[in-house]
Write a protein that holds these residues in place. Structure first.
Motif, PDB file in Angstrom:
ATOM      1  N   MET A 173     -46.438 -77.728  40.572  1.00  0.00           N
ATOM      2  CA  MET A 173     -47.349 -77.098  39.616  1.00  0.00           C
ATOM      3  C   MET A 173     -46.663 -76.983  38.258  1.00  0.00           C
ATOM      4  SD  MET A 173     -48.967 -74.100  42.023  1.00  0.00           S
ATOM      5  CE  MET A 173     -50.303 -73.739  40.907  1.00  0.00           C
ATOM      6  N   ARG A 174     -47.427 -77.153  37.206  1.00  0.00           N
ATOM      7  CA  ARG A 174     -46.854 -77.216  35.862  1.00  0.00           C
ATOM      8  C   ARG A 174     -46.665 -75.827  35.265  1.00  0.00           C
ATOM      9  NH1 ARG A 174     -45.868 -80.984  32.127  1.00  0.00           N
ATOM     10  NH2 ARG A 174     -46.540 -82.580  33.607  1.00  0.00           N
ATOM     11  N   ILE A 175     -45.505 -75.625  34.656  1.00  0.00           N
ATOM     12  CA  ILE A 175     -45.228 -74.407  33.901  1.00  0.00           C
ATOM     13  C   ILE A 175     -45.627 -74.648  32.451  1.00  0.00           C
ATOM     14  CG2 ILE A 175     -43.457 -72.792  33.134  1.00  0.00           C
ATOM     15  CD1 ILE A 175     -41.823 -73.590  35.609  1.00  0.00           C
ATOM     16  N   VAL A 176     -46.403 -73.753  31.889  1.00  0.00           N
ATOM     17  CA  VAL A 176     -46.798 -73.851  30.486  1.00  0.00           C
ATOM     18  C   VAL A 176     -46.081 -72.766  29.694  1.00  0.00           C
ATOM     19  CG1 VAL A 176     -48.699 -73.558  28.844  1.00  0.00           C
ATOM     20  CG2 VAL A 176     -49.019 -74.955  30.885  1.00  0.00           C
ATOM     21  N   VAL A 177     -45.371 -73.179  28.663  1.00  0.00           N
ATOM     22  CA  VAL A 177     -44.730 -72.260  27.724  1.00  0.00           C
ATOM     23  C   VAL A 177     -45.597 -72.235  26.479  1.00  0.00           C
ATOM     24  CG1 VAL A 177     -42.672 -71.723  26.393  1.00  0.00           C
ATOM     25  CG2 VAL A 177     -42.451 -72.849  28.618  1.00  0.00           C
ATOM     26  N   VAL A 178     -46.068 -71.073  26.094  1.00  0.00           N
ATOM     27  CA  VAL A 178     -46.905 -70.945  24.910  1.00  0.00           C
ATOM     28  C   VAL A 178     -46.259 -69.942  23.967  1.00  0.00           C
ATOM     29  CG1 VAL A 178     -48.372 -69.266  26.099  1.00  0.00           C
ATOM     30  CG2 VAL A 178     -49.218 -70.396  24.035  1.00  0.00           C
ATOM     31  N   GLY A 179     -46.129 -70.335  22.693  1.00  0.00           N
ATOM     32  CA  GLY A 179     -45.502 -69.421  21.745  1.00  0.00           C
ATOM     33  C   GLY A 179     -45.025 -70.126  20.495  1.00  0.00           C
ATOM     34  N   ASP A 180     -44.165 -69.449  19.771  1.00  0.00           N
ATOM     35  CA  ASP A 180     -43.716 -69.901  18.453  1.00  0.00           C
ATOM     36  C   ASP A 180     -42.422 -70.702  18.570  1.00  0.00           C
ATOM     37  OD1 ASP A 180     -45.700 -68.038  17.122  1.00  0.00           O
ATOM     38  OD2 ASP A 180     -44.409 -66.576  18.102  1.00  0.00           O
ATOM     39  N   VAL A 181     -42.320 -71.751  17.751  1.00  0.00           N
ATOM     40  CA  VAL A 181     -41.113 -72.566  17.730  1.00  0.00           C
ATOM     41  C   VAL A 181     -40.471 -72.494  16.353  1.00  0.00           C
ATOM     42  CG1 VAL A 181     -41.832 -74.157  19.536  1.00  0.00           C
ATOM     43  CG2 VAL A 181     -42.449 -74.635  17.161  1.00  0.00           C
ATOM     44  N   MET A 182     -39.186 -72.785  16.325  1.00  0.00           N
ATOM     45  CA  MET A 182     -38.435 -72.817  15.072  1.00  0.00           C
ATOM     46  C   MET A 182     -37.303 -73.806  15.219  1.00  0.00           C
ATOM     47  SD  MET A 182     -36.820 -69.076  15.706  1.00  0.00           S
ATOM     48  CE  MET A 182     -38.453 -68.586  16.246  1.00  0.00           C
ATOM     49  N   LEU A 183     -36.702 -74.170  14.114  1.00  0.00           N
ATOM     50  CA  LEU A 183     -35.557 -75.067  14.125  1.00  0.00           C
ATOM     51  C   LEU A 183     -34.299 -74.233  13.943  1.00  0.00           C
ATOM     52  CD1 LEU A 183     -34.570 -78.044  14.186  1.00  0.00           C
ATOM     53  CD2 LEU A 183     -34.698 -78.012  11.682  1.00  0.00           C
ATOM     54  N   ASP A 184     -33.413 -74.298  14.920  1.00  0.00           N
ATOM     55  CA  ASP A 184     -32.126 -73.611  14.830  1.00  0.00           C
ATOM     56  C   ASP A 184     -31.040 -74.610  14.452  1.00  0.00           C
ATOM     57  OD1 ASP A 184     -33.111 -71.148  15.509  1.00  0.00           O
ATOM     58  OD2 ASP A 184     -32.653 -71.326  17.640  1.00  0.00           O
ATOM     59  N   VAL A 185     -30.220 -74.246  13.472  1.00  0.00           N
ATOM     60  CA  VAL A 185     -29.139 -75.111  13.002  1.00  0.00           C
ATOM     61  C   VAL A 185     -27.833 -74.328  13.076  1.00  0.00           C
ATOM     62  CG1 VAL A 185     -28.235 -76.503  11.104  1.00  0.00           C
ATOM     63  CG2 VAL A 185     -30.713 -76.337  11.457  1.00  0.00           C
ATOM     64  N   ASP A 186     -26.821 -74.927  13.660  1.00  0.00           N
ATOM     65  CA  ASP A 186     -25.496 -74.319  13.730  1.00  0.00           C
ATOM     66  C   ASP A 186     -24.511 -75.113  12.886  1.00  0.00           C
ATOM     67  OD1 ASP A 186     -26.243 -72.286  15.414  1.00  0.00           O
ATOM     68  OD2 ASP A 186     -25.714 -73.366  17.248  1.00  0.00           O
ATOM     69  N   LEU A 187     -23.861 -74.449  11.929  1.00  0.00           N
ATOM     70  CA  LEU A 187     -22.757 -75.030  11.171  1.00  0.00           C
ATOM     71  C   LEU A 187     -21.480 -74.402  11.711  1.00  0.00           C
ATOM     72  CD1 LEU A 187     -24.158 -74.771   7.507  1.00  0.00           C
ATOM     73  CD2 LEU A 187     -24.481 -76.610   9.159  1.00  0.00           C
ATOM     74  N   SER A 188     -20.620 -75.197  12.302  1.00  0.00           N
ATOM     75  CA  SER A 188     -19.422 -74.648  12.936  1.00  0.00           C
ATOM     76  C   SER A 188     -18.168 -75.205  12.290  1.00  0.00           C
ATOM     77  CB  SER A 188     -19.419 -74.966  14.432  1.00  0.00           C
ATOM     78  OG  SER A 188     -19.510 -76.367  14.650  1.00  0.00           O
ATOM     79  N   GLY A 189     -17.139 -74.390  12.277  1.00  0.00           N
ATOM     80  CA  GLY A 189     -15.869 -74.816  11.700  1.00  0.00           C
ATOM     81  C   GLY A 189     -14.832 -73.725  11.845  1.00  0.00           C
ATOM     82  N   GLU A 190     -13.823 -73.779  11.007  1.00  0.00           N
ATOM     83  CA  GLU A 190     -12.748 -72.785  11.033  1.00  0.00           C
ATOM     84  C   GLU A 190     -12.650 -72.091   9.676  1.00  0.00           C
ATOM     85  OE1 GLU A 190     -11.022 -71.888  13.628  1.00  0.00           O
ATOM     86  OE2 GLU A 190     -11.964 -73.367  14.949  1.00  0.00           O
ATOM     87  N   ALA A 191     -12.290 -70.829   9.719  1.00  0.00           N
ATOM     88  CA  ALA A 191     -12.083 -70.044   8.495  1.00  0.00           C
ATOM     89  C   ALA A 191     -10.631 -69.588   8.457  1.00  0.00           C
ATOM     90  CB  ALA A 191     -13.029 -68.854   8.450  1.00  0.00           C
ATOM     91  N   THR A 192      -9.857 -70.178   7.564  1.00  0.00           N
ATOM     92  CA  THR A 192      -8.426 -69.851   7.488  1.00  0.00           C
ATOM     93  C   THR A 192      -8.030 -69.239   6.158  1.00  0.00           C
ATOM     94  OG1 THR A 192      -7.936 -72.104   6.740  1.00  0.00           O
ATOM     95  CG2 THR A 192      -7.848 -71.689   9.127  1.00  0.00           C
ATOM     96  N   ARG A 193      -9.012 -69.070   5.248  1.00  0.00           N
ATOM     97  CA  ARG A 193      -8.672 -68.544   3.931  1.00  0.00           C
ATOM     98  C   ARG A 193      -9.885 -67.850   3.319  1.00  0.00           C
ATOM     99  NH1 ARG A 193     -10.116 -73.799   3.486  1.00  0.00           N
ATOM    100  NH2 ARG A 193     -11.275 -74.505   1.639  1.00  0.00           N
ATOM    101  N   LEU A 194      -9.647 -67.074   2.269  1.00  0.00           N
ATOM    102  CA  LEU A 194     -10.717 -66.415   1.533  1.00  0.00           C
ATOM    103  C   LEU A 194     -11.021 -67.190   0.262  1.00  0.00           C
ATOM    104  CD1 LEU A 194      -9.708 -62.643   1.821  1.00  0.00           C
ATOM    105  CD2 LEU A 194     -11.421 -63.881   3.163  1.00  0.00           C
ATOM    106  N   SER A 195     -12.253 -67.070  -0.184  1.00  0.00           N
ATOM    107  CA  SER A 195     -12.650 -67.738  -1.416  1.00  0.00           C
ATOM    108  C   SER A 195     -11.952 -67.093  -2.614  1.00  0.00           C
ATOM    109  CB  SER A 195     -14.166 -67.641  -1.594  1.00  0.00           C
ATOM    110  OG  SER A 195     -14.547 -68.058  -2.892  1.00  0.00           O
TER     111      SER A 195
END
Length: 486
Positions: free
Chosen positions: A1-23
């Motif tokens: 039997m099919r599961i239906v998901v109904v609702g709002d969608v969005m685009l999630d973006v992840d920017l990943s890296g390292e922080a070793t200093r201050l601006s």
């Protein structure tokens, strides 16, 4: 039997890296971005999780007519879509992460949208569902009058799980279970004049606010989730709240845990589990999801192929909706699925579940040969993987050399490994008791001695097997060799 998901969608973006200093311009960290990854969020993440595990799922939602909306469709490749226009820009949420810590999030297109219209094809998909998940993210879909009338009628026919949002409407009466987290439940309960009934467990605010919401929302149950502390289940036909504990896992990013929980609830209710059992299984599913790396460990779907789009919605003619179906026939059980659901699916089809375990720090040829041999013994192979903290306790402060997320990803890249279950204890007994494999496999270095897990595995009718051990190939040997090179 099919599961239906109904609702709002969005685009999630992840920017990943390292922080070793201050601006130099301001006392803020500078993140050197090394990776950019996008994925479907909201109801789209729930649908992706289900589709990625092989469950027949349809996503009923709306999209913005913009570049972000088109990218979001790409992230949902392989999911059957029945959609309409949102009349609003696509919401994009961008998180900047330094190491394992979030630094800041930028939201775009997240203003208040209009309530979208439901096309006949969208309503028909909900009408045909065997189970329904309402993933409300406060973007208007759950507020549609036509949809709400249909959902209110369908609550008497199929399980309806409602994941609410503070900016969204109240759930329709009669749903099987509503799943607010503690913060959401507390905020919602505070808006109502009703005082706490006093039926909650002493010292547990989740039970008190859950009781208020159970009466106000007129559902059959409210499951208030509490993160690593599990959840509390309030049921209309039960006087006392039920505590649902969560297994202890090492997880840094809780993103997606609530989505994983509602996906698990739908699967277990559809399979015939009573709600208390389904709630316990779903809480464990969410813990497994986080322990395996969470959203960061989800496979990339943007490059998936095999999707046919029918802009007419069905063969009867234009409906103003878009429908996407997999072109390659029945949905397959994809890799990187949650281990407990995989084991259940394999056993349900009469198959044999095989499991093995270890640290797998610096994967080498001996590991590969042993894993391949283990996979030959059954219909799936699940690896019980020691978490980073578990490895440190067993091997010392300098280990592991490779973190658990990367170790899990390397294992899943192997054709013979179907799922990875991360555990935090020193031994795999707790993980094994939850997984209950038919066969538990260890390397042949145990030959001639009884495996430590033998009594536990045999208690449910399983058996222990050893596979050939390959001497002169070990993680310790590789680590020593690398130390000499460096």
């Amino acid at each position: 039997m099919r599961i239906v998901v109904v609702g709002d969608v969005m685009l999630d973006v992840d920017l990943s890296g390292e922080a070793t200093r201050l601006s130099p311009d301001a006392p803020v960290p500078v993140v050197d971005v090394s990776g950019i990854r996008s994925r479907a969020g909201g109801a789209g993440l729930v649908a992706r999780m289900l589709a990625g595990e092989g469950w027949p799922v349809t996503l009923v939602t709306v999209f913005g007519d913009d570049d972000a909306g088109r990218q979001l469709r790409g992230e949902l490749a392989g999911v059957r879509l029945v959609s309409g226009p949102s009349g609003h820009p696509t919401p994009v949420k961008t998180r900047v992460r330094a190491g394992s810590h979030a630094v800041v999030r930028f939201d775009q297109g997240c203003g208040k949208p209009p309530v979208p219209e439901m096309s006949p094809a969208m309503l028909r998909a909900v009408e045909e569902a065997g189970a329904i998940i309402v993933a409300d993210y406060g973007r208007g879909v759950a507020a549609s009058p036509e949809l709400r009338r249909l959902l209110a009628r369908r609550t008497a026919e199929v399980p309806v799980i409602w994941d609410p949002h503070p900016s969204g409407p109240e759930p329709v009466p009669g749903v099987a279970v509503v799943t607010p987290n503690l913060a959401e439940a507390t905020k919602a309960a505070a808006t109502y004049a009703s005082p706490a009934s006093g039926d909650g467990a002493p010292g547990d605010p989740a039970a008190g606010v859950g009781r208020i919401l159970l009466e106000r929302w007129q559902g059959n149950a409210v499951l208030v989730t509490k993160g690593s502390d599990g959840a509390v289940l309030l049921q209309r036909d039960s006087v006392s709240p039920l505590d649902v504990p969560a297994p202890r896992v090492e997880a840094g990013d809780p993103c997606g845990a609530g989505d994983r929980l509602v996906a698990g609830l739908a699967v277990h209710l559809l399979a015939g589990s009573a709600l208390p059992e389904a709630a316990g299984l779903a809480v464990n599913d969410a813990a497994d999801f986080l322990g395996a790396g969470g959203v960061a460990a989800l496979p990339d779907r943007s490059s998936d192929h095999g999707v046919v789009r029918d802009d007419g919605g069905d063969a009867s003619g234009p409906t103003g909706a878009s429908v996407e179906r997999p072109a390659d026939g029945p949905t397959r059980l994809r890799r990187a699925t949650e281990p407990l659901l995989l084991a259940r699916a394999v056993r349900g089809n009469g198959g044999t579940v095989v499991a093995t375990g270890g640290c797998f720090d610096l994967l080498h040829a001996g590991h590969v040969r042993s894993l391949a041999a283990a996979r030959e013994l059954g219909d799936c192979l699940i690896v019980c993987l020691n978490s980073d903290s578990s490895v440190r306790r067993l091997k010392g402060a300098e280990r592991p050399i490779i973190g658990q997320q990367d170790r899990a990803e390397l294992l899943l890249a192997m054709e013979c490994v179907d799922a990875v279950m991360v555990f935090d204890e020193d031994t795999p007994e707790v993980a094994l008791d939850r997984l209950r494999p038919d066969i538990w496999v260890k390397g042949g270095d145990y030959k001639g001695s009884r495996l430590p897990e033998a009594e536990l595995v045999e208690s449910w009718g399983g058996r222990c097997v050893t596979v050939p051990y390959h001497p002169a190939r070990s993680t310790t040997g590789l680590a020593d060799a690398l130390a000499k090179v460096s």
